[in-house]
Design a protein around this motif. Structure first.
Motif, PDB file in Angstrom:
ATOM      1  N   SER A   1      -8.619   4.170 -11.757  1.00  0.00           N
ATOM      2  CA  SER A   1      -8.760   3.098 -10.768  1.00  0.00           C
ATOM      3  C   SER A   1     -10.019   3.232  -9.925  1.00  0.00           C
ATOM      4  O   SER A   1     -10.356   2.316  -9.164  1.00  0.00           O
ATOM      5  CB  SER A   1      -7.545   3.097  -9.845  1.00  0.00           C
ATOM      6  OG  SER A   1      -7.474   4.334  -9.125  1.00  0.00           O
ATOM      7  N   GLY A   2     -10.700   4.375 -10.019  1.00  0.00           N
ATOM      8  CA  GLY A   2     -11.858   4.621  -9.169  1.00  0.00           C
ATOM      9  C   GLY A   2     -11.510   5.159  -7.799  1.00  0.00           C
ATOM     10  O   GLY A   2     -12.405   5.378  -6.969  1.00  0.00           O
ATOM     11  N   ARG A   3     -10.236   5.395  -7.538  1.00  0.00           N
ATOM     12  CA  ARG A   3      -9.820   5.916  -6.228  1.00  0.00           C
ATOM     13  C   ARG A   3     -10.212   7.380  -6.056  1.00  0.00           C
ATOM     14  O   ARG A   3     -10.360   8.122  -7.025  1.00  0.00           O
ATOM     15  CB  ARG A   3      -8.299   5.787  -6.059  1.00  0.00           C
ATOM     16  CG  ARG A   3      -7.803   4.391  -5.841  1.00  0.00           C
ATOM     17  CD  ARG A   3      -6.292   4.374  -5.644  1.00  0.00           C
ATOM     18  NE  ARG A   3      -5.564   4.583  -6.897  1.00  0.00           N
ATOM     19  CZ  ARG A   3      -4.408   5.211  -7.000  1.00  0.00           C
ATOM     20  NH1 ARG A   3      -3.845   5.757  -5.940  1.00  0.00           N
ATOM     21  NH2 ARG A   3      -3.805   5.327  -8.175  1.00  0.00           N
ATOM     22  N   GLN A   4     -10.295   7.801  -4.779  1.00  0.00           N
ATOM     23  CA  GLN A   4     -10.461   9.209  -4.472  1.00  0.00           C
ATOM     24  C   GLN A   4      -9.160   9.951  -4.799  1.00  0.00           C
ATOM     25  O   GLN A   4      -8.091   9.331  -4.915  1.00  0.00           O
ATOM     26  CB  GLN A   4     -10.808   9.407  -2.994  1.00  0.00           C
ATOM     27  CG  GLN A   4     -12.117   8.756  -2.576  1.00  0.00           C
ATOM     28  CD  GLN A   4     -13.319   9.347  -3.289  1.00  0.00           C
ATOM     29  OE1 GLN A   4     -13.466  10.571  -3.369  1.00  0.00           O
ATOM     30  NE2 GLN A   4     -14.161   8.486  -3.836  1.00  0.00           N
ATOM     31  N   LEU A   5      -9.256  11.264  -4.942  1.00  0.00           N
ATOM     32  CA  LEU A   5      -8.073  12.045  -5.306  1.00  0.00           C
ATOM     33  C   LEU A   5      -6.937  11.864  -4.296  1.00  0.00           C
ATOM     34  O   LEU A   5      -5.759  11.872  -4.670  1.00  0.00           O
ATOM     35  CB  LEU A   5      -8.427  13.537  -5.426  1.00  0.00           C
ATOM     36  CG  LEU A   5      -9.495  13.910  -6.453  1.00  0.00           C
ATOM     37  CD1 LEU A   5      -9.719  15.423  -6.444  1.00  0.00           C
ATOM     38  CD2 LEU A   5      -9.096  13.445  -7.857  1.00  0.00           C
ATOM     39  N   ASN A   6      -7.283  11.718  -3.009  1.00  0.00           N
ATOM     40  CA  ASN A   6      -6.270  11.612  -1.956  1.00  0.00           C
ATOM     41  C   ASN A   6      -6.086  10.187  -1.448  1.00  0.00           C
ATOM     42  O   ASN A   6      -5.616   9.969  -0.340  1.00  0.00           O
ATOM     43  CB  ASN A   6      -6.626  12.533  -0.790  1.00  0.00           C
ATOM     44  CG  ASN A   6      -7.910  12.109  -0.075  1.00  0.00           C
ATOM     45  OD1 ASN A   6      -8.643  11.237  -0.556  1.00  0.00           O
ATOM     46  ND2 ASN A   6      -8.190  12.718   1.066  1.00  0.00           N
ATOM     47  N   GLU A   7      -6.458   9.209  -2.267  1.00  0.00           N
ATOM     48  CA  GLU A   7      -6.417   7.808  -1.844  1.00  0.00           C
ATOM     49  C   GLU A   7      -5.213   7.083  -2.446  1.00  0.00           C
ATOM     50  O   GLU A   7      -4.978   7.125  -3.644  1.00  0.00           O
ATOM     51  CB  GLU A   7      -7.704   7.097  -2.273  1.00  0.00           C
ATOM     52  CG  GLU A   7      -7.829   5.663  -1.769  1.00  0.00           C
ATOM     53  CD  GLU A   7      -9.133   5.016  -2.211  1.00  0.00           C
ATOM     54  OE1 GLU A   7      -9.277   3.794  -2.009  1.00  0.00           O
ATOM     55  OE2 GLU A   7      -9.999   5.726  -2.766  1.00  0.00           O
ATOM     56  N   MET A   8      -4.463   6.424  -1.569  1.00  0.00           N
ATOM     57  CA  MET A   8      -3.338   5.606  -1.994  1.00  0.00           C
ATOM     58  C   MET A   8      -3.825   4.301  -2.615  1.00  0.00           C
ATOM     59  O   MET A   8      -4.942   3.846  -2.345  1.00  0.00           O
ATOM     60  CB  MET A   8      -2.448   5.268  -0.793  1.00  0.00           C
ATOM     61  CG  MET A   8      -1.781   6.446  -0.130  1.00  0.00           C
ATOM     62  SD  MET A   8      -0.267   6.961  -0.963  1.00  0.00           S
ATOM     63  CE  MET A   8       0.827   5.596  -0.534  1.00  0.00           C
ATOM     64  N   ARG A   9      -2.978   3.676  -3.421  1.00  0.00           N
ATOM     65  CA  ARG A   9      -3.237   2.309  -3.842  1.00  0.00           C
ATOM     66  C   ARG A   9      -3.106   1.378  -2.637  1.00  0.00           C
ATOM     67  O   ARG A   9      -2.397   1.704  -1.684  1.00  0.00           O
ATOM     68  CB  ARG A   9      -2.222   1.882  -4.917  1.00  0.00           C
ATOM     69  CG  ARG A   9      -2.388   2.574  -6.254  1.00  0.00           C
ATOM     70  CD  ARG A   9      -1.274   2.208  -7.223  1.00  0.00           C
ATOM     71  NE  ARG A   9      -0.010   2.838  -6.857  1.00  0.00           N
ATOM     72  CZ  ARG A   9       1.130   2.680  -7.533  1.00  0.00           C
ATOM     73  NH1 ARG A   9       1.162   1.893  -8.596  1.00  0.00           N
ATOM     74  NH2 ARG A   9       2.217   3.293  -7.147  1.00  0.00           N
ATOM     75  N   PRO A  10      -3.749   0.215  -2.653  1.00  0.00           N
ATOM     76  CA  PRO A  10      -3.524  -0.752  -1.575  1.00  0.00           C
ATOM     77  C   PRO A  10      -2.024  -1.088  -1.492  1.00  0.00           C
ATOM     78  O   PRO A  10      -1.386  -1.357  -2.513  1.00  0.00           O
ATOM     79  CB  PRO A  10      -4.337  -1.974  -2.009  1.00  0.00           C
ATOM     80  CG  PRO A  10      -5.365  -1.439  -2.955  1.00  0.00           C
ATOM     81  CD  PRO A  10      -4.715  -0.284  -3.654  1.00  0.00           C
ATOM     82  N   ALA A  11      -1.484  -1.038  -0.282  1.00  0.00           N
ATOM     83  CA  ALA A  11      -0.044  -1.257  -0.110  1.00  0.00           C
ATOM     84  C   ALA A  11       0.203  -2.306   0.958  1.00  0.00           C
ATOM     85  O   ALA A  11      -0.547  -2.412   1.939  1.00  0.00           O
ATOM     86  CB  ALA A  11       0.656   0.049   0.269  1.00  0.00           C
ATOM     87  N   SER A  12       1.262  -3.091   0.761  1.00  0.00           N
ATOM     88  CA  SER A  12       1.643  -4.102   1.750  1.00  0.00           C
ATOM     89  C   SER A  12       3.154  -4.290   1.715  1.00  0.00           C
ATOM     90  O   SER A  12       3.802  -4.026   0.696  1.00  0.00           O
ATOM     91  CB  SER A  12       0.942  -5.437   1.477  1.00  0.00           C
ATOM     92  OG  SER A  12       1.396  -5.994   0.249  1.00  0.00           O
ATOM     93  N   ILE A  13       3.702  -4.734   2.837  1.00  0.00           N
ATOM     94  CA  ILE A  13       5.132  -5.038   2.932  1.00  0.00           C
ATOM     95  C   ILE A  13       5.283  -6.380   3.639  1.00  0.00           C
ATOM     96  O   ILE A  13       4.838  -6.547   4.784  1.00  0.00           O
ATOM     97  CB  ILE A  13       5.904  -3.959   3.707  1.00  0.00           C
ATOM     98  CG1 ILE A  13       5.792  -2.601   3.001  1.00  0.00           C
ATOM     99  CG2 ILE A  13       7.372  -4.362   3.856  1.00  0.00           C
ATOM    100  CD1 ILE A  13       6.433  -1.448   3.781  1.00  0.00           C
ATOM    101  N   GLU A  14       5.897  -7.333   2.964  1.00  0.00           N
ATOM    102  CA  GLU A  14       6.194  -8.638   3.550  1.00  0.00           C
ATOM    103  C   GLU A  14       7.693  -8.721   3.784  1.00  0.00           C
ATOM    104  O   GLU A  14       8.487  -8.491   2.870  1.00  0.00           O
ATOM    105  CB  GLU A  14       5.759  -9.761   2.606  1.00  0.00           C
ATOM    106  CG  GLU A  14       6.054 -11.158   3.132  1.00  0.00           C
ATOM    107  CD  GLU A  14       5.733 -12.255   2.138  1.00  0.00           C
ATOM    108  OE1 GLU A  14       5.994 -13.433   2.449  1.00  0.00           O
ATOM    109  OE2 GLU A  14       5.252 -11.937   1.030  1.00  0.00           O
ATOM    110  N   ILE A  15       8.106  -9.020   5.003  1.00  0.00           N
ATOM    111  CA  ILE A  15       9.536  -9.031   5.339  1.00  0.00           C
ATOM    112  C   ILE A  15      10.110 -10.445   5.283  1.00  0.00           C
ATOM    113  O   ILE A  15       9.380 -11.434   5.241  1.00  0.00           O
ATOM    114  CB  ILE A  15       9.798  -8.397   6.715  1.00  0.00           C
ATOM    115  CG1 ILE A  15       9.173  -9.240   7.839  1.00  0.00           C
ATOM    116  CG2 ILE A  15       9.288  -6.966   6.758  1.00  0.00           C
ATOM    117  CD1 ILE A  15       9.631  -8.817   9.237  1.00  0.00           C
ATOM    118  N   ASP A  16      11.457 -10.506   5.286  1.00  0.00           N
ATOM    119  CA  ASP A  16      12.209 -11.773   5.328  1.00  0.00           C
ATOM    120  C   ASP A  16      11.793 -12.706   4.199  1.00  0.00           C
ATOM    121  O   ASP A  16      11.485 -13.881   4.407  1.00  0.00           O
ATOM    122  CB  ASP A  16      12.025 -12.468   6.682  1.00  0.00           C
ATOM    123  CG  ASP A  16      12.539 -11.632   7.842  1.00  0.00           C
ATOM    124  OD1 ASP A  16      13.510 -10.876   7.644  1.00  0.00           O
ATOM    125  OD2 ASP A  16      11.959 -11.716   8.943  1.00  0.00           O
TER     126      ASP A  16
END
Length: 237
Positions: free
Chosen positions: A4-19
Motif C-alpha cells: 500500500s506504500g504505508r509506513q511500517l507503523n501506519e494504519m490504513r485510513p479509518a472512519s466511523i459513521e454512526i446511526d
C-alpha cells in the motif's frame, strides 16, 4: 516497502459513521481501508438461561460476511445450513472482547446483541468488527441511560482491536489482505482503552518469531489501538 506504500507503523485510513440504520438502538459503519463492516446493537429484555435471575447483563455478538464481500462470490452460510468454524470463532471473540469492557451488574438483567456484517473485506475484519461493535454498543447504552433505565454507565472502557504481523521480515501495523496473505507472522490484538490486554491471537504463518519481535508487535498494536480509541470517542461524543 508495503504494497500500500504505508509506513511500517501506519494504519490504513479509518472512519466511523454512526446511526446508519433506522431501527437498531446503536449502529455504525466502520471503514478500515477497504474493509467495511456494518455494526448494529439491539437491546433485549431477556438474558440467556444460564444467567437468568442473577441480575447480570449479557453482551453477545453475531458475525457474517456477505457473498460478494470478497473477490469471488462465497455461498451464504444460511444456504449451507450451518455456520462455518471461522464464523463461530470470530463471533465468540467479538462477544467476549466486548464483555471485557462492560460492568454486567450495572447493565442489569438485559441482553445487547451486536451484529457485525462484513460488506467488503480486505483484511482485519474481526478487528474492525470489534472496534465498530463497541461504538454500536456505546450508542445503545446511551439510549438506556437517557431513558433512565440504568443509573450507572456500564461501559467501563472502550474496546478496540488491530492486526499486526511480520511482512517481508518487518513488523507492520494493520495488515491489509495482500500483507495478511503473505505474512510470516500474523496477530490480532484486542485491548481496553487503557491498553490492558483482552486477547492476543498470534501465530507463525511460515516463519517463527522471537520474544523481541513479539514486543515490537505489541508496541505497534498499542499505537494502533490508541488511534482507534480516539476515533471511537470522537464518533460517540
Amino acid at each position: 516497502m508495503r504494497p500500500s506504500g504505508r509506513q511500517l507503523n501506519e494504519m490504513r485510513p479509518a472512519s466511523i459513521e454512526i446511526d446508519v440504520t433506522k431501527h437498531a438502538e446503536g449502529s455504525c459503519m466502520i471503514k478500515m481501508g477497504d474493509t467495511h463492516v456494518l455494526c448494529t446493537a439491539s437491546l433485549e429484555s431477556r438474558v440467556p438461561p444460564f444467567i437468568k435471575g442473577s441480575g447480570l447483563g449479557w453482551v453477545t455478538a453475531e458475525y457474517g460476511m456477505l457473498p460478494r464481500s470478497t473477490s469471488s462470490r462465497m455461498r451464504r452460510e444460511a444456504a449451507a445450513g450451518k455456520q462455518g468454524g471461522r464464523t463461530v470463532e470470530i463471533q465468540r471473540l467479538i462477544g467476549r472482547s466486548l464483555r471485557a469492557g462492560v460492568d454486567r451488574v450495572a447493565l442489569g438483567e438485559r441482553q445487547i446483541t451486536v451484529d457485525c456484517d462484513v460488506i467488503q473485506a480486505d483484511g482485519g475484519t474481526r478487528c474492525a468488527s470489534i472496534t465498530g461493535g463497541w461504538v454500536a454498543l456505546r450508542l445503545a447504552v446511551n439510549k438506556l441511560i437517557k431513558a433512565g433505565d440504568i443509573v450507572t454507565d456500564p461501559l467501563i472502557s472502550p474496546v478496540a482491536a488491530v492486526s499486526c504481523g511480520i511482512y517481508a521480515g518487518q513488523p507492520v501495523l494493520d495488515l491489509d489482505y495482500p500483507e495478511d496473505s503473505e505474512a510470516g507472522v500474523d496477530g490480532n490484538f484486542i485491548m481496553l482503552g487503557n491498553k490492558q490486554q483482552i486477547e492476543v491471537q498470534m501465530s507463525a504463518e511460515g516463519s517463527t518469531f522471537s520474544r523481541a519481535q513479539m514486543n515490537e508487535l505489541l508496541d505497534l498494536a498499542e499505537k494502533g489501538v490508541d488511534e482507534l480509541v480516539a476515533l471511537q470517542l470522537a464518533a460517540t461524543a
